[in-house]
Design a protein around this motif. Structure first.
Motif, short mmCIF file in Angstrom:
data_model
loop_
_atom_site.label_atom_id
_atom_site.label_comp_id
_atom_site.label_asym_id
_atom_site.label_seq_id
_atom_site.Cartn_x
_atom_site.Cartn_y
_atom_site.Cartn_z
N ASP A 1 6.25 -0.98 18.82
CA ASP A 1 7.37 -0.58 17.93
C ASP A 1 7.93 -1.50 17.18
OD1 ASP A 1 7.13 1.92 18.81
OD2 ASP A 1 8.27 1.81 20.50
N VAL A 2 7.54 -2.76 17.12
CA VAL A 2 8.11 -3.87 16.50
C VAL A 2 7.10 -4.62 15.71
CG1 VAL A 2 9.51 -6.12 16.82
CG2 VAL A 2 9.68 -4.31 18.51
N PRO A 3 6.98 -4.49 14.49
CA PRO A 3 5.90 -5.28 13.44
C PRO A 3 5.76 -6.62 14.08
CG PRO A 3 7.70 -4.17 12.08
CD PRO A 3 8.21 -4.22 13.71
N GLY A 4 4.43 -6.81 14.33
CA GLY A 4 3.89 -8.17 14.46
C GLY A 4 4.09 -8.41 15.93
N LEU B 1 -4.17 -10.16 15.80
CA LEU B 1 -2.71 -10.18 15.70
C LEU B 1 -2.64 -9.69 14.28
CD1 LEU B 1 -3.03 -12.49 17.63
CD2 LEU B 1 -0.51 -12.57 17.51
N TRP B 2 -1.40 -9.48 13.86
CA TRP B 2 -0.99 -9.12 12.30
C TRP B 2 -0.16 -10.28 11.88
CZ3 TRP B 2 3.60 -7.55 9.92
CH2 TRP B 2 3.47 -7.01 8.68
N SER B 3 -0.26 -10.95 10.83
CA SER B 3 0.60 -11.96 10.34
C SER B 3 1.63 -11.17 9.31
CB SER B 3 -0.35 -12.80 9.57
OG SER B 3 0.49 -13.78 8.82
N MET B 4 2.79 -11.47 9.62
CA MET B 4 4.04 -10.73 9.02
C MET B 4 4.05 -11.76 7.50
SD MET B 4 7.83 -10.02 10.15
CE MET B 4 7.32 -8.96 11.32
N SER B 5 3.68 -13.15 7.69
CA SER B 5 3.87 -13.93 6.45
C SER B 5 2.77 -13.61 5.42
CB SER B 5 3.69 -15.55 6.97
OG SER B 5 4.91 -15.68 8.01
N SER C 1 0.61 -10.91 5.74
CA SER C 1 0.23 -9.47 5.68
C SER C 1 -1.31 -9.06 5.85
CB SER C 1 0.66 -8.56 4.53
OG SER C 1 2.23 -8.71 4.59
N VAL C 2 -1.95 -10.00 6.76
CA VAL C 2 -3.40 -9.87 7.10
C VAL C 2 -3.59 -9.94 8.55
CG1 VAL C 2 -4.03 -10.92 4.83
CG2 VAL C 2 -3.59 -12.25 6.79
N PRO C 3 -4.75 -9.66 8.96
CA PRO C 3 -5.23 -9.68 10.58
C PRO C 3 -5.19 -11.34 10.73
CG PRO C 3 -6.23 -7.93 9.62
CD PRO C 3 -5.87 -8.65 8.46
N VAL C 4 -5.17 -11.72 11.95
CA VAL C 4 -5.29 -13.15 12.19
C VAL C 4 -6.04 -12.99 13.74
CG1 VAL C 4 -4.40 -15.45 12.54
CG2 VAL C 4 -3.25 -13.75 11.38
N LEU C 5 -7.04 -13.99 13.43
CA LEU C 5 -7.84 -13.96 14.94
C LEU C 5 -7.45 -15.20 15.79
CD1 LEU C 5 -10.18 -12.72 16.61
CD2 LEU C 5 -11.69 -13.94 15.27
N TYR C 6 -7.06 -14.93 17.00
CA TYR C 6 -6.60 -16.14 18.04
C TYR C 6 -7.66 -16.06 19.12
CZ TYR C 6 -2.11 -17.28 15.65
OH TYR C 6 -1.35 -17.75 14.78
N PHE C 7 -8.18 -17.19 19.54
CA PHE C 7 -8.99 -16.95 20.42
C PHE C 7 -9.14 -18.28 21.58
CE2 PHE C 7 -11.18 -18.49 16.66
CZ PHE C 7 -11.84 -19.66 17.10
N ASN C 8 -9.79 -18.32 22.52
CA ASN C 8 -9.92 -19.38 23.59
C ASN C 8 -11.02 -19.31 24.27
OD1 ASN C 8 -7.94 -21.41 23.48
ND2 ASN C 8 -6.46 -20.12 24.57
N GLY C 9 -11.65 -20.47 24.89
CA GLY C 9 -12.72 -20.40 25.71
C GLY C 9 -12.69 -21.31 26.69
N TRP C 10 -13.23 -21.21 27.72
CA TRP C 10 -12.93 -22.06 29.19
C TRP C 10 -14.27 -22.06 29.75
CZ3 TRP C 10 -9.40 -17.85 28.04
CH2 TRP C 10 -7.99 -18.25 27.40
N LYS C 11 -14.48 -23.11 30.03
CA LYS C 11 -15.87 -23.38 30.76
C LYS C 11 -15.96 -23.58 32.26
CE LYS C 11 -15.90 -26.88 27.89
NZ LYS C 11 -16.55 -28.19 27.15
N SER C 12 -15.26 -22.37 32.80
CA SER C 12 -14.85 -22.47 34.27
C SER C 12 -14.74 -20.93 34.25
CB SER C 12 -13.56 -23.03 34.63
OG SER C 12 -12.49 -22.44 34.02
N ASP C 13 -14.57 -20.48 35.80
CA ASP C 13 -14.43 -19.24 35.98
C ASP C 13 -12.91 -18.88 35.95
OD1 ASP C 13 -15.32 -16.91 37.07
OD2 ASP C 13 -14.99 -17.26 39.13
N PHE C 14 -12.07 -19.63 35.50
CA PHE C 14 -10.52 -19.46 35.44
C PHE C 14 -10.14 -19.74 34.07
CE2 PHE C 14 -11.68 -20.22 40.05
CZ PHE C 14 -11.18 -19.14 40.55
N PRO C 15 -9.44 -18.86 33.31
CA PRO C 15 -8.72 -19.04 32.18
C PRO C 15 -7.70 -20.28 32.35
CG PRO C 15 -8.88 -16.88 32.25
CD PRO C 15 -9.31 -17.32 33.70
N GLY C 16 -7.79 -21.30 31.42
CA GLY C 16 -6.85 -22.25 31.54
C GLY C 16 -7.54 -23.79 31.90
#
Length: 202
Positions: free
Chosen positions: A37-40, A99-103, A105-120
């Motif tokens: 309900d809140v843009p972005g 995500l959607w970038s308000m600045s 007005s395009v989609p943005v791809l954020y990502f992470n990878g972890w070389k372990s069994d636990f994020p972080g």
């Protein structure tokens, strides 16, 4: 007003909801997070675990061609339910957020990878992620680390400046989000989209 090379928040949500509906049919694991309900302030996300083959030296291969860990473990348990799989030496956790970038007005791809069994734990670095992207067709060079605008934590991301051009190319698509994501996916730790998603663009 919808400017060429951009996508409105409403269109982003509409495209994302169609994407999630297809994901549910395919059991592909994508979900909506945040407050739509809140843009972005809402985004689609997926986290998956993968096996890193012990005998492989190719980082890009590890991130793009490995089996899903759940499928592997299910197969192993079917072979012998009383013995834990011994072949698994390393696990890779990959998480992708769109995500959607308000600045911009395009989609943005954020990502992470972890070389372990636990994020972080033991995260994939920018340099490693860039080396993985060298095999990608897009050859995206605007990869950097940034603070996730909703979560406030460090993520890798593809800068949105190139997305205007991609959205212009796919302007006739019935789902610009899917068309855009299928183009940039290979540059984001080997993200792959199932071919069924392409039906949404026709």
């Amino acid at each position: 007003m919808d400017v060429p090379g951009t996508i409105t928040w409403e269109e982003f949500l509409e495209n994302a909801e169609a994407f999630l509906e297809m994901s549910n049919k395919l059991s592909d694991g994508w979900e909506l997070r945040g407050y739509k309900d809140v843009p972005g302030k809402a985004y689609i996300a997926r986290q998956k675990k993968y096996i890193i083959p012990a005998n492989s030296d190719s980082h890009y291969c590890l991130l793009s061609e490995n089996k899903d860990i759940d499928d592997y473990l299910n197969f192993e348990l079917q072979q012998d339910p009383f013995e834990a799989p011994s072949v698994v030496e390393k696990i890779l956790v990959k998480e992708h957020h769109v995500l959607w970038s308000m600045s911009y007005s395009v989609p943005v791809l954020y990502f992470n990878g972890w070389k372990s069994d636990f994020p972080g734990i033991n995260p994939v670095s920018v340099e490693e992620a860039q080396s993985f992207a060298r095999g990608a067709k897009l050859n995206y060079t605007e990869l950097s680390q940034a603070i996730h605008p909703i979560l406030g934590t460090p993520f890798l991301h593809l800068h949105p400046c190139f997305s205007h051009e991609l959205l212009q190319i796919t302007s006739k698509s019935k789902n610009k989000l899917v068309s855009w994501l299928s183009t940039v996916a290979s540059s984001a730790l080997g993200l792959k989209l199932l071919p069924e998603y392409c039906k949404l663009t026709l």
